[in-house]
Design a protein around this motif. Structure first.
Motif, PDB file in Angstrom:
ATOM      1  N   PHE A 244       1.499 -11.223  19.098  1.00 25.93           N
ATOM      2  CA  PHE A 244       0.949 -10.063  19.974  1.00 25.93           C
ATOM      3  C   PHE A 244       1.264  -8.511  19.756  1.00 25.93           C
ATOM      4  O   PHE A 244       0.996  -7.934  20.255  1.00 25.93           O
ATOM      5  CB  PHE A 244       1.589 -10.611  21.625  1.00 25.93           C
TER       6      PHE A 244
ATOM      7  N   HIS B 125     -10.999  -2.641  23.819  1.00 23.95           N
ATOM      8  CA  HIS B 125     -10.457  -3.928  23.974  1.00 23.95           C
ATOM      9  C   HIS B 125     -11.591  -5.076  24.551  1.00 23.95           C
ATOM     10  O   HIS B 125     -11.746  -5.958  24.217  1.00 23.95           O
ATOM     11  CB  HIS B 125      -9.147  -3.915  24.374  1.00 23.95           C
TER      12      HIS B 125
ATOM     13  N   ARG C 168      -0.303  -3.101  19.100  1.00 20.46           N
ATOM     14  CA  ARG C 168      -0.557  -2.407  17.703  1.00 20.46           C
ATOM     15  C   ARG C 168      -1.026  -0.974  17.771  1.00 20.46           C
ATOM     16  O   ARG C 168      -0.818  -0.078  17.010  1.00 20.46           O
ATOM     17  CB  ARG C 168      -1.829  -3.049  17.329  1.00 20.46           C
ATOM     18  N   PRO C 169      -1.725  -0.736  18.778  1.00 14.31           N
ATOM     19  CA  PRO C 169      -2.046   0.874  18.818  1.00 14.31           C
ATOM     20  C   PRO C 169      -0.922   1.805  19.022  1.00 14.31           C
ATOM     21  O   PRO C 169      -0.794   2.783  18.253  1.00 14.31           O
ATOM     22  CB  PRO C 169      -3.201   1.158  20.118  1.00 14.31           C
TER      23      PRO C 169
ATOM     24  N   PRO D 217      -3.958 -16.075  24.290  1.00 15.55           N
ATOM     25  CA  PRO D 217      -3.496 -14.610  24.360  1.00 15.55           C
ATOM     26  C   PRO D 217      -4.119 -14.307  25.953  1.00 15.55           C
ATOM     27  O   PRO D 217      -5.301 -14.239  26.082  1.00 15.55           O
ATOM     28  CB  PRO D 217      -4.265 -14.090  23.235  1.00 15.55           C
ATOM     29  N   LEU D 218      -3.214 -13.958  26.629  1.00 14.89           N
ATOM     30  CA  LEU D 218      -3.601 -13.421  27.817  1.00 14.89           C
ATOM     31  C   LEU D 218      -4.504 -12.531  28.139  1.00 14.89           C
ATOM     32  O   LEU D 218      -4.640 -11.461  27.352  1.00 14.89           O
ATOM     33  CB  LEU D 218      -2.349 -13.324  28.908  1.00 14.89           C
ATOM     34  N   GLY D 219      -5.417 -12.556  29.341  1.00 15.52           N
ATOM     35  CA  GLY D 219      -6.447 -11.642  29.465  1.00 15.52           C
ATOM     36  C   GLY D 219      -7.766 -11.748  28.835  1.00 15.52           C
ATOM     37  O   GLY D 219      -8.724 -11.546  29.038  1.00 15.52           O
ATOM     38  N   GLN D 220      -7.661 -12.595  27.640  1.00 20.68           N
ATOM     39  CA  GLN D 220      -8.861 -12.654  26.928  1.00 20.68           C
ATOM     40  C   GLN D 220      -9.909 -13.306  27.538  1.00 20.68           C
ATOM     41  O   GLN D 220     -10.941 -13.031  27.684  1.00 20.68           O
ATOM     42  CB  GLN D 220      -8.535 -13.570  25.541  1.00 20.68           C
TER      43      GLN D 220
ATOM     44  N   ASP E 168      -7.500  -1.037  16.189  1.00 23.03           N
ATOM     45  CA  ASP E 168      -6.105  -1.177  16.692  1.00 23.03           C
ATOM     46  C   ASP E 168      -6.163  -1.708  18.204  1.00 23.03           C
ATOM     47  O   ASP E 168      -5.811  -2.426  18.580  1.00 23.03           O
ATOM     48  CB  ASP E 168      -5.190   0.019  16.595  1.00 23.03           C
ATOM     49  N   TYR E 169      -7.143  -0.814  19.046  1.00 20.67           N
ATOM     50  CA  TYR E 169      -7.224  -1.304  20.432  1.00 20.67           C
ATOM     51  C   TYR E 169      -8.070  -2.906  20.444  1.00 20.67           C
ATOM     52  O   TYR E 169      -7.641  -3.596  21.274  1.00 20.67           O
ATOM     53  CB  TYR E 169      -8.077  -0.275  21.129  1.00 20.67           C
TER      54      TYR E 169
ATOM     55  N   VAL F   5      -6.381  -5.250  28.933  1.00 22.36           N
ATOM     56  CA  VAL F   5      -7.856  -5.574  28.994  1.00 22.36           C
ATOM     57  C   VAL F   5      -8.246  -6.128  30.443  1.00 22.36           C
ATOM     58  O   VAL F   5      -9.758  -5.921  30.324  1.00 22.36           O
ATOM     59  CB  VAL F   5      -7.988  -6.713  27.914  1.00 22.36           C
TER      60      VAL F   5
ATOM     61  N   ASP G 215      -0.484  -7.817  17.785  1.00 22.04           N
ATOM     62  CA  ASP G 215      -2.323  -7.276  18.022  1.00 22.04           C
ATOM     63  C   ASP G 215      -2.290  -6.249  19.324  1.00 22.04           C
ATOM     64  O   ASP G 215      -2.912  -5.420  19.322  1.00 22.04           O
ATOM     65  CB  ASP G 215      -2.980  -8.451  18.026  1.00 22.04           C
ATOM     66  N   TYR G 216      -1.766  -7.008  20.321  1.00 24.58           N
ATOM     67  CA  TYR G 216      -1.900  -5.991  21.737  1.00 24.58           C
ATOM     68  C   TYR G 216      -0.897  -4.868  21.557  1.00 24.58           C
ATOM     69  O   TYR G 216      -1.441  -3.734  22.391  1.00 24.58           O
ATOM     70  CB  TYR G 216      -1.289  -6.789  22.730  1.00 24.58           C
TER      71      TYR G 216
ATOM     72  N   ARG H  28      -9.371 -10.535  16.238  1.00 24.66           N
ATOM     73  CA  ARG H  28      -8.637 -11.777  15.800  1.00 24.66           C
ATOM     74  C   ARG H  28      -9.276 -12.971  16.065  1.00 24.66           C
ATOM     75  O   ARG H  28      -9.563 -13.888  15.524  1.00 24.66           O
ATOM     76  CB  ARG H  28      -7.346 -11.746  15.883  1.00 24.66           C
ATOM     77  N   LEU H  29      -9.578 -12.964  17.721  1.00 26.45           N
ATOM     78  CA  LEU H  29     -10.151 -14.205  18.210  1.00 26.45           C
ATOM     79  C   LEU H  29     -11.572 -14.459  17.608  1.00 26.45           C
ATOM     80  O   LEU H  29     -11.887 -15.483  17.579  1.00 26.45           O
ATOM     81  CB  LEU H  29      -9.896 -14.187  19.589  1.00 26.45           C
TER      82      LEU H  29
ATOM     83  N   ARG I  16      -8.206  -4.908  18.177  1.00 28.02           N
ATOM     84  CA  ARG I  16      -7.691  -6.200  17.438  1.00 28.02           C
ATOM     85  C   ARG I  16      -7.354  -7.436  18.031  1.00 28.02           C
ATOM     86  O   ARG I  16      -7.741  -8.341  17.482  1.00 28.02           O
ATOM     87  CB  ARG I  16      -6.323  -5.472  16.822  1.00 28.02           C
ATOM     88  N   PRO I  17      -6.890  -7.654  19.369  1.00 24.58           N
ATOM     89  CA  PRO I  17      -6.641  -8.873  19.776  1.00 24.58           C
ATOM     90  C   PRO I  17      -7.872  -9.730  20.212  1.00 24.58           C
ATOM     91  O   PRO I  17      -7.933 -10.970  19.567  1.00 24.58           O
ATOM     92  CB  PRO I  17      -5.865  -8.691  21.355  1.00 24.58           C
TER      93      PRO I  17
END
Lengths: 671, 671
Positions: free
Chosen positions: B440, A415, B445-446, A125-128, A442-443, A169, B442-443, A449-450, A445-446
């Protein structure tokens, strides 16, 4: 690109880098899927980094003071798998690479931290990855300050692609890193000008170099295929005194027919083109074959850090036994023994004094006794410090001039905060917890989940957890967020009812090593419902009988958090009419699910009417209402079925019908 | 700050701006909650904007060619409520302001678009307004290109705070705006250097001016209290030919004891300080009292645009009836009549030719027939165009030199994409749909939550919707995302099984005006299960009997999407053993919930064993398994209870036990 010139200019480097490219081509061809272009484009950077700079020992992948390498552009997973194989990581024999993307292999489509050593974090998931890296670098700063640089002194290196930098992010991450002058964080930007849809220009005209500078970074621009330039840039980056970004101009899928195209991003499986690329490289070896001189050279790189590791082990061993034990405890992530006792003392006090406080305040009370005995905790808030109640007196503020500070002002970056918490947890030695409003799950969330997928244990302190927050209105009032968190595998969702349950939840959350926790906490004050002290941690059972029916048990009320007190009020109303009513507090469904059926049956026996009360949506509650020996005709739910509204909290509870009277009525309608 | 100097330099301006400050102080005091400082700090900017530049007519708040005003820093809601009251919006008499943050008032804690005219978008979750604005400005560009500037020619103005700019989504938004040179987008940054936790320096050292420049924006820096500077800057911004950011140096809570402090951000309710501030302003009026000359001046501003509106109505009226009707249809968001017929034709063709395609491909097939008859659709993808199948032949690419293009390359910006889609939907005249991988969600979502809350109808095309995507592994495999989307109020979640159901889902989604849709679509090919053409849209019923039991009905299999075919296979296995089995396809739970009990009972009668099959978590399924006349002892679920893994799709289905055999076994174990 003149491959021959590259090759002849640096023949030793070339053969090492080409091994990465060849393995990538072979593995993707074998899997018939994957992403070839990125590893082929960044092979030179990775080779120089591992050969000349990375502090690591392939024989001891978990050596704590190793440099961390994070492949933020995780789709290019063959880059890291190639490196781990070539440098001699035991878990990466050539068979693993041959099994790329197959069931049971460590070489998953995207790098998964929980599958193998040497993979510091799960990316894809990009940016993480780049956002995780901020947490890695912060943890390193903190631990260096706490334990000294003889024990902790390492870099965090990141490879990020255009995708990582387009994700929002990344801005949160690089802004944080710039603010905190994380000088041991070095990011390589794979500047290949290609995304899946085409050239970067298609969707972006952002000047990334100027952007990083605006975020207070040191920036260099180099040819990403020139080993001398790469080496010099890394050397300069280390001295920059700031986080450093090295923009590496590269050619995606270097040397392949698909070079410099978006096709090159994906799986390059055409046999003829594959052979042509290898021929262009001057690589005359079969699939998955690495000539022994090249493999030896790489294995020497894998051993390069062993001496440094020995020396480090010596320094660790020279410490007093107590200090060694504490360091090892921190690294292992074990909670200290004192945790249980301070929690027990707080519980006892609360059951005696019956405070009426919000559970966010209860959480602060718990942290006030926990933080002093757990020096590994790192708290924080996304600019809601006074509202999330995550800051305790002893933490100090983490800052450029106070690396021992244990509270992070994350700014309005939920995030980036969550992703950095993941980085801290993955780094180890610290135990991150931080807060925002529950709705802003919500913000975050990505990254949340990780946390669950990566099997790490940060603690999310989510306050203002229902319409009970009142006037801020529906944008701030979670109704579906409990369901969302509970739907996520490997996540403990706590909704404690009072100080006692909150303290118990904290004890459990901080004792986890492989599961993240979400604490759903109120803004509004709640009475103490656990009026009788029990040393046993009742939240650990997930659900339990808080109050037994008087006389014949005709109804069971199930509730969590702020609605437990409403259930207790409803019980009073019902008992007054002779309706024997049990109240079950259910602070953590996941833990209750883990209980033996015997225990579950004792808490939720067949027969009585069941009514659940929670200021959120019903989704998920049917498991307890209709399942677990329940029946549709005798089950009801009192909660939300729409978004909330802006008004004082008490009025919202009235208007949305979440009251003791409504619960009692619901029970009576079902008897 | 020298209040007297400000006042004496521009007395007329001062009294108008002070009316905003005074109303803000009074309303927050009356509510005893809210955010005073921002409206007090930005009153000068807002006054000049509304007085000199904003094209609007307070008597016709929905005039389509009005300039849009977006308060991204939504907590400062009293700014917009004050403006709407002062300029004479019918829905904002002084009583509304007196009821600030109370049940039933239009003056909710944060501005809610669905509560009142004049509020273009719901803001509060930070960063959303500025990200919405990109969609507003894109929609304006597109419609101007389509209908000409005599009908469409307006600006989008945004007030954003530090919080908005720290949120990652702001980077996605400003990068997109810069790329597309949205020259009619003008953002005022309320540069007051204060967040809730303290000074901005606490969490950020980012140079925002340099950052916007790096993102290809025109940037100016001004004193946000100097009306002449504000006016000049707006004039210059309009001519910039790029999106323009005006950094307005302001004092939060200007003139109050809490000026320039984080305390000033919140509710300033102290009566003495309130009076002192008003005295400093030279404002000698009671609470909620506006002197008539000031009110008149403001109302004149509210009428300023009426002439322009008349002229615009004249131009609209001069068009042919057909063109007027089409324009009004577009503005109203009504689907064209042809939609139903092209969908029906596609369904018929599919039921005859029985294609075996992925539902993402089915979605493309639907769009290929729909887009030509719906010129209002705007498609896009977050850099997965070839994977999401959202681009059809006729759309053209939206770009600086092709404003008629209807496909947007959003880049790797799921959150910015969703938020801009919201902006487009709110602007009106266009119908946005766009895709990314379902995981995604997730991303995005907001923004997806806000689509639902705001009662607008963008369509989220979420492909690769389960472990069926295979090798990319668990980071890319949704398991909890169906549950998440279904838990969200006012959201239609479609998981169609084949081309026919996909086409039906699209028809419903594009006919919505107040509810967003999520299409959950497969990567992998699926057989056509709707083999018999029905002109009726069966998905509109939410769930229906796809295949009836042969002989005595002993089991009901419920499934969605890719698992419907598995259920059909399981039915064959069971029927072969004489077990009469009905298959119910459940493509949209929300629509099924809306059906009369009579219909639901016909689909899900009491009695038979029920087994649900879905490659996601069980959460939510108990409603259909145990509720709706079901029984725990006769119900089972075949699906996921953990994250997925990296391997070929077929193998994953085997390993996770989601097979026809497993379904048949489950049924038999329950008979």
């Amino acid at each position: 690109m003149d491959i021959d010139a590259l090759r002849s200019a640096h023949p030793d480097h070339w053969s090492k880098a080409t091994a990465i490219r060849a393995l990538t081509l072979d593995a993707v061809a074998a899997a018939n899927s994957g992403h070839s272009g990125m590893p082929m484009g960044m092979a030179d950077v990775a080779t120089v980094l591992f050969e000349k700079h990375m502090k690591f020992d392939a024989s001891q992948p978990t050596w704590f003071d190793r440099d961390r390498f994070i492949l933020s552009a995780g789709h290019g997973s063959m880059l890291i798998y190639s490196l781990l194989h070539l440098t001699g990581y035991e878990q990466f024999p050539i068979e693993e690479l041959k099994n790329f993307r197959q069931w049971g292999a460590r070489t998953a489509g995207h790098p998964e931290n929980f599958l193998a050593q040497g993979i510091e974090t799960t990316t894809g998931p990009l940016g993480q990855g780049i956002a995780n890296s901020v947490g890695f670098a912060m943890a390193e700063e903190m631990l260096r300050a706490q334990f000294g640089k003889k024990l902790v002194d390492h870099y965090t290196y990141v490879i990020a692609g255009d995708g990582c930098l387009m994700e929002g992010v990344s801005e949160e991450a690089i802004s944080l890193a710039g603010r905190h002058q994380l000088s041991k964080l070095i990011v390589f930007w794979d500047n290949n000008n290609i995304t899946i849809d085409g050239k970067v220009e298609l969707s972006s005209s952002t000047d990334q170099v100027a952007r990083f500078k605006a975020n207070n970074w040191h920036v260099q621009e180099i040819d990403g295929h020139d080993p001398e330039a790469i080496d010099a840039a890394i050397t300069a980056a280390k001295k920059a005194g700031k986080p450093s970004m090295i923009a590496c101009k590269t050619h995606i899928a270097l040397g392949h027919a698909a070079q410099d195209t978006s096709k090159g991003h994906g799986a390059l499986t055409d046999a003829g083109q594959l052979e042509a690329a290898k021929a262009a490289y001057g690589w005359n070896h079969g699939a998955f074959e690495i000539p022994s001189d090249v493999k030896s050279a790489w294995e020497e790189i894998g051993r390069r850090g062993s001496e440094e590791r020995f020396a480090w082990e010596g320094r660790l061993g020279a410490l007093s036994e107590r200090k060694q034990e504490e360091f090892q405890r921190r690294v292992a992530g074990d909670a200290p023994k004192k945790l249980a006792s301070v929690v027990r003392a707080l519980k006892k006090q609360a059951s005696e004094t019956l405070p009426k406080v919000a559970t966010r305040k209860a959480s602060e009370m718990a942290l006030e006794v926990i933080n002093p005995v757990m020096p590994e905790t790192v708290g924080g808030s996304a600019d809601l410090t006074g509202s999330n109640n995550t800051k305790t007196g002893d933490l100090g503020i983490f800052d450029t001039d106070n690396r021992k500070g244990r509270f992070v002002h994350w700014g309005i970056r939920e995030h980036g905060m969550a992703s950095a918490m993941n980085g801290m947890a993955l780094h180890g030695g610290v135990k991150p917890y931080s807060g925002t409003f529950f709705c802003f799950t919500d913000y975050a969330r990505p990254a949340m989940r990780l946390s669950a997928l990566m099997q790490i244990a940060p603690v999310y302190v989510m306050t203002h957890d229902s319409i009970g927050l009142g006037e801020d209105g529906p944008t701030h009032q979670p109704v579906e967020h409990l369901a969302m968190c509970r739907a996520t595998p490997n996540t403990l969702v706590f909704r404690p009812a009072d100080v006692v349950e909150t303290a118990e939840a904290w004890e459990i959350a901080l004792s986890q090593k492989g599961t993240p926790s979400v604490l759903s906490l109120t803004r509004q004050g709640l009475p103490t419902v656990r009026t009788e002290h029990k040393s046993k941690n009742m939240v650990a059972q997930g659900a339990y009988v808080l109050a037994e029916a008087e006389g014949k048990r005709q109804a069971i009320l199930m509730a969590t958090g702020s609605e437990v007190a409403i259930a207790m009020e409803a019980k009073k109303l019902l008992e007054a009419e002779g309706i024997g009513t049990r109240v079950v507090s259910m602070p953590c469904w996941e833990l209750f699910e883990e209980q033996d059926e015997k225990i579950r049956k004792r808490v939720l026996p067949a027969g009585p009417v069941r009514v659940a009360v929670e200021a959120g949506v019903r989704q998920g509650w049917d498991k307890w209402l209709l399942g677990e020996r329940g029946r549709e005709a005798k089950a009801g739910f009192v909660g939300m079925s729409s978004f909330g509204a802006s008004a004082p909290a008490e009025e919202l509870y009235e208007k949305f019908g979440i009251t003791a009277e409504a619960v009692a009525e619901k029970v009576k309608s079902l008897l």
